[in-house]
Design a protein around this motif. Structure first.
Motif, PDB file in Angstrom:
ATOM      1  N   MET A  45       0.806  -1.222   0.000  1.00 25.10           N
ATOM      2  CA  MET A  45       0.000   0.000   0.000  1.00 25.10           C
ATOM      3  C   MET A  45       0.843   1.277   0.000  1.00 25.10           C
ATOM      4  SD  MET A  45      -3.054  -0.765  -0.394  1.00 25.10           S
ATOM      5  CE  MET A  45      -4.474  -1.804  -0.010  1.00 25.10           C
ATOM      6  N   GLY A  46       2.160   1.144   0.179  1.00 24.78           N
ATOM      7  CA  GLY A  46       3.023   2.325   0.172  1.00 24.78           C
ATOM      8  C   GLY A  46       3.360   2.863   1.546  1.00 24.78           C
ATOM      9  N   LYS A  47       3.178   2.026   2.574  1.00 25.89           N
ATOM     10  CA  LYS A  47       3.421   2.470   3.949  1.00 25.89           C
ATOM     11  C   LYS A  47       4.885   2.840   4.177  1.00 25.89           C
ATOM     12  CE  LYS A  47       3.207  -0.582   7.182  1.00 25.89           C
ATOM     13  NZ  LYS A  47       4.681  -0.526   7.424  1.00 25.89           N
ATOM     14  N   SER A  48       5.803   2.080   3.604  1.00 26.31           N
ATOM     15  CA  SER A  48       7.229   2.369   3.802  1.00 26.31           C
ATOM     16  C   SER A  48       7.595   3.724   3.209  1.00 26.31           C
ATOM     17  CB  SER A  48       8.096   1.272   3.173  1.00 26.31           C
ATOM     18  OG  SER A  48       7.888   0.048   3.846  1.00 26.31           O
ATOM     19  N   ALA A  49       7.025   4.039   2.042  1.00 27.42           N
ATOM     20  CA  ALA A  49       7.291   5.337   1.411  1.00 27.42           C
ATOM     21  C   ALA A  49       6.757   6.465   2.287  1.00 27.42           C
ATOM     22  CB  ALA A  49       6.653   5.393   0.025  1.00 27.42           C
ATOM     23  N   VAL A  50       5.556   6.289   2.833  1.00 30.10           N
ATOM     24  CA  VAL A  50       4.962   7.302   3.714  1.00 30.10           C
ATOM     25  C   VAL A  50       5.798   7.452   4.990  1.00 30.10           C
ATOM     26  CG1 VAL A  50       2.953   7.822   5.173  1.00 30.10           C
ATOM     27  CG2 VAL A  50       2.622   7.090   2.800  1.00 30.10           C
ATOM     28  N   ALA A  51       6.263   6.331   5.544  1.00 28.10           N
ATOM     29  CA  ALA A  51       7.111   6.379   6.738  1.00 28.10           C
ATOM     30  C   ALA A  51       8.375   7.197   6.473  1.00 28.10           C
ATOM     31  CB  ALA A  51       7.474   4.962   7.195  1.00 28.10           C
ATOM     32  N   GLY A  52       8.962   7.009   5.284  1.00 29.54           N
ATOM     33  CA  GLY A  52      10.155   7.777   4.902  1.00 29.54           C
ATOM     34  C   GLY A  52       9.869   9.268   4.833  1.00 29.54           C
ATOM     35  N   GLN A  88      -1.873  -2.181  -5.625  1.00 29.38           N
ATOM     36  CA  GLN A  88      -1.299  -3.003  -4.558  1.00 29.38           C
ATOM     37  C   GLN A  88      -0.760  -4.304  -5.146  1.00 29.38           C
ATOM     38  OE1 GLN A  88      -4.182  -4.960  -2.111  1.00 29.38           O
ATOM     39  NE2 GLN A  88      -2.786  -5.165  -0.358  1.00 29.38           N
ATOM     40  N   ARG A  89      -1.581  -4.992  -5.936  1.00 28.19           N
ATOM     41  CA  ARG A  89      -1.189  -6.278  -6.529  1.00 28.19           C
ATOM     42  C   ARG A  89       0.042  -6.123  -7.423  1.00 28.19           C
ATOM     43  NH1 ARG A  89      -2.226  -9.302 -11.039  1.00 28.19           N
ATOM     44  NH2 ARG A  89      -2.382 -11.548 -10.672  1.00 28.19           N
ATOM     45  N   LYS A  90       0.037  -5.075  -8.238  1.00 29.74           N
ATOM     46  CA  LYS A  90       1.164  -4.823  -9.148  1.00 29.74           C
ATOM     47  C   LYS A  90       2.460  -4.597  -8.363  1.00 29.74           C
ATOM     48  CE  LYS A  90       2.520  -1.732 -12.939  1.00 29.74           C
ATOM     49  NZ  LYS A  90       2.148  -0.510 -13.699  1.00 29.74           N
ATOM     50  N   ARG A  91       2.376  -3.800  -7.294  1.00 32.78           N
ATOM     51  CA  ARG A  91       3.565  -3.520  -6.475  1.00 32.78           C
ATOM     52  C   ARG A  91       4.104  -4.787  -5.812  1.00 32.78           C
ATOM     53  NH1 ARG A  91       0.953   1.588  -3.185  1.00 32.78           N
ATOM     54  NH2 ARG A  91       1.469   3.258  -4.641  1.00 32.78           N
ATOM     55  N   VAL A  92       3.192  -5.578  -5.234  1.00 35.24           N
ATOM     56  CA  VAL A  92       3.616  -6.761  -4.479  1.00 35.24           C
ATOM     57  C   VAL A  92       4.209  -7.826  -5.406  1.00 35.24           C
ATOM     58  CG1 VAL A  92       2.862  -8.634  -2.971  1.00 35.24           C
ATOM     59  CG2 VAL A  92       1.976  -6.332  -2.616  1.00 35.24           C
ATOM     60  N   LEU A  93       3.554  -8.077  -6.537  1.00 35.66           N
ATOM     61  CA  LEU A  93       4.038  -9.123  -7.446  1.00 35.66           C
ATOM     62  C   LEU A  93       5.352  -8.744  -8.128  1.00 35.66           C
ATOM     63  CD1 LEU A  93       0.728 -10.489  -8.997  1.00 35.66           C
ATOM     64  CD2 LEU A  93       2.103 -11.456  -7.155  1.00 35.66           C
ATOM     65  N   ALA A  94       5.727  -7.468  -8.070  1.00 39.16           N
ATOM     66  CA  ALA A  94       7.011  -7.029  -8.631  1.00 39.16           C
ATOM     67  C   ALA A  94       8.170  -7.292  -7.664  1.00 39.16           C
ATOM     68  CB  ALA A  94       6.949  -5.543  -8.962  1.00 39.16           C
ATOM     69  N   ARG A  95       7.849  -7.686  -6.428  1.00 37.54           N
ATOM     70  CA  ARG A  95       8.904  -7.928  -5.437  1.00 37.54           C
ATOM     71  C   ARG A  95       9.628  -9.233  -5.726  1.00 37.54           C
ATOM     72  NH1 ARG A  95       6.133  -6.283   0.421  1.00 37.54           N
ATOM     73  NH2 ARG A  95       5.508  -4.167  -0.171  1.00 37.54           N
ATOM     74  N   PRO A  96      10.947  -9.271  -5.462  1.00 36.66           N
ATOM     75  CA  PRO A  96      11.702 -10.507  -5.693  1.00 36.66           C
ATOM     76  C   PRO A  96      11.154 -11.663  -4.854  1.00 36.66           C
ATOM     77  CG  PRO A  96      13.186  -8.657  -5.237  1.00 36.66           C
ATOM     78  CD  PRO A  96      11.791  -8.183  -4.963  1.00 36.66           C
ATOM     79  N   GLY A  97      11.001 -12.821  -5.466  1.00 40.22           N
ATOM     80  CA  GLY A  97      10.560 -14.021  -4.745  1.00 40.22           C
ATOM     81  C   GLY A  97       9.079 -14.070  -4.431  1.00 40.22           C
ATOM     82  N   MET A  98       8.319 -13.078  -4.887  1.00 38.10           N
ATOM     83  CA  MET A  98       6.887 -13.061  -4.601  1.00 38.10           C
ATOM     84  C   MET A  98       6.131 -13.825  -5.682  1.00 38.10           C
ATOM     85  SD  MET A  98       4.481 -12.246  -2.549  1.00 38.10           S
ATOM     86  CE  MET A  98       5.355 -11.200  -1.377  1.00 38.10           C
ATOM     87  N   GLU A 112       1.886 -15.260  -6.779  1.00 40.17           N
ATOM     88  CA  GLU A 112       0.454 -15.046  -6.554  1.00 40.17           C
ATOM     89  C   GLU A 112       0.000 -15.801  -5.308  1.00 40.17           C
ATOM     90  OE1 GLU A 112      -2.841 -13.109  -7.257  1.00 40.17           O
ATOM     91  OE2 GLU A 112      -1.558 -13.171  -9.034  1.00 40.17           O
ATOM     92  N   ARG A 113       0.528 -17.026  -5.134  1.00 42.59           N
ATOM     93  CA  ARG A 113       0.150 -17.851  -3.976  1.00 42.59           C
ATOM     94  C   ARG A 113       0.584 -17.202  -2.665  1.00 42.59           C
ATOM     95  NH1 ARG A 113       3.007 -22.459  -1.598  1.00 42.59           N
ATOM     96  NH2 ARG A 113       1.574 -23.647  -0.299  1.00 42.59           N
ATOM     97  N   LYS A 114       1.830 -16.716  -2.637  1.00 44.10           N
ATOM     98  CA  LYS A 114       2.332 -16.059  -1.425  1.00 44.10           C
ATOM     99  C   LYS A 114       1.545 -14.781  -1.132  1.00 44.10           C
ATOM    100  CE  LYS A 114       6.812 -15.734  -0.513  1.00 44.10           C
ATOM    101  NZ  LYS A 114       8.272 -15.548  -0.726  1.00 44.10           N
ATOM    102  N   PHE A 115       1.240 -14.036  -2.179  1.00 41.93           N
ATOM    103  CA  PHE A 115       0.478 -12.800  -2.021  1.00 41.93           C
ATOM    104  C   PHE A 115      -0.888 -13.087  -1.401  1.00 41.93           C
ATOM    105  CE2 PHE A 115      -2.087  -9.387  -4.408  1.00 41.93           C
ATOM    106  CZ  PHE A 115      -1.951  -8.470  -3.376  1.00 41.93           C
ATOM    107  N   ARG A 116      -1.571 -14.110  -1.922  1.00 42.50           N
ATOM    108  CA  ARG A 116      -2.892 -14.470  -1.387  1.00 42.50           C
ATOM    109  C   ARG A 116      -2.785 -14.922   0.069  1.00 42.50           C
ATOM    110  NH1 ARG A 116      -3.851 -16.936  -6.544  1.00 42.50           N
ATOM    111  NH2 ARG A 116      -3.445 -18.968  -5.617  1.00 42.50           N
ATOM    112  N   ALA A 117      -1.722 -15.675   0.390  1.00 44.99           N
ATOM    113  CA  ALA A 117      -1.526 -16.159   1.769  1.00 44.99           C
ATOM    114  C   ALA A 117      -1.318 -14.981   2.728  1.00 44.99           C
ATOM    115  CB  ALA A 117      -0.331 -17.109   1.830  1.00 44.99           C
ATOM    116  N   ILE A 118      -0.552 -13.976   2.282  1.00 50.92           N
ATOM    117  CA  ILE A 118      -0.306 -12.796   3.110  1.00 50.92           C
ATOM    118  C   ILE A 118      -1.609 -12.024   3.317  1.00 50.92           C
ATOM    119  CG2 ILE A 118       0.846 -10.539   3.176  1.00 50.92           C
ATOM    120  CD1 ILE A 118       3.204 -11.967   1.655  1.00 50.92           C
TER     121      ILE A 118
END
Length: 198
Positions: free
Chosen positions: A13-20, A136-146, A148-154
């Motif tokens: 969702m961009g929380k890390s960017a907002v925290a920065g 959200q989906r686009k950002r998460v699936l672009a992460r290394p090692g991510m 669709e299954r892991k995303f759904r589990a999270i």
């Protein structure tokens, strides 16, 4: 006594960017995820207890995250055992942070699973970071090692974004440009600092 707000939001969702952005404005911010990484990293305080409970999951480099993730994906109940080791240590670090910044008018606690752990009861207010589901989906699936299954589990472990937004005191939208998101953050921090009497 500092006014304490929690910053939260689902994965991607961009929380890390907002925290920065908040940190750049000079507002003290405690990052629970970063503390977990320290506790589980090389020489981390949590390693001995994790190794005792989950033999073979730690080494000189700290926790083997891939091994632990595989265990938790296969046996979801084991997450509770890991949390029972890590959460008290994170809580202790957070209390130290709060004592250190007690004279500041406003402090922010970045807590990813705030509502899931009922942490909203221990703060003065909640800021939720959100974005459209497709982004959200686009950002998460672009992460290394991510995957669709892991995303759904999270996502299954996290409270739905719509519910978080309904329970928030303030919402930051990151589905827009960086400049507009930063503008939202600046305006909100100015408002909270004013309320805190700064």
């Amino acid at each position: 006594m500092a006014c304490v707000y929690a910053l939260t939001g689902s994965i991607g969702m961009g929380k890390s960017a907002v925290a920065g952005m908040i940190r750049k404005l000079g507002v003290p911010l405690f990052d629970a995820d970063a503390e977990v990484h320290r506790l589980q990293g090389p020489g981390g305080k949590a390693l001995a207890a994790i190794e005792e409970r989950f033999p073979g999951t730690t080494g000189p480099q700290g926790l083997d995250r891939a091994k632990m993730a595989a265990i938790i994906l296969a046996h979801p109940h084991e997450r509770k055992a890991l949390e029972a080791i890590v959460h008290p240590l994170v809580f202790a670090a957070r209390q130290t942070f709060l004592r250190h910044h007690v004279s500041r008018p406003l402090v922010i606690l970045d807590i990813p699973l705030l509502f899931e752990t009922h942490g909203e009861k221990r703060v003065d207010g909640v800021i939720v970071v959100t974005a459209p589901a497709w982004k959200q989906r686009k950002r998460v699936l672009a992460r290394p090692g991510m995957s669709e299954r892991k995303f759904r589990a999270i996502l299954r472990l996290q409270m739905p974004d719509a519910l978080k937004r309904r329970r928030a005191d303030h919402v930051i939208h990151t589905g827009t440009t960086y400049h507009r998101t930063r503008g939202q953050v600046r305006a909100l921090m100015a408002c909270l600092l004013a309320q805190a009497g700064r």
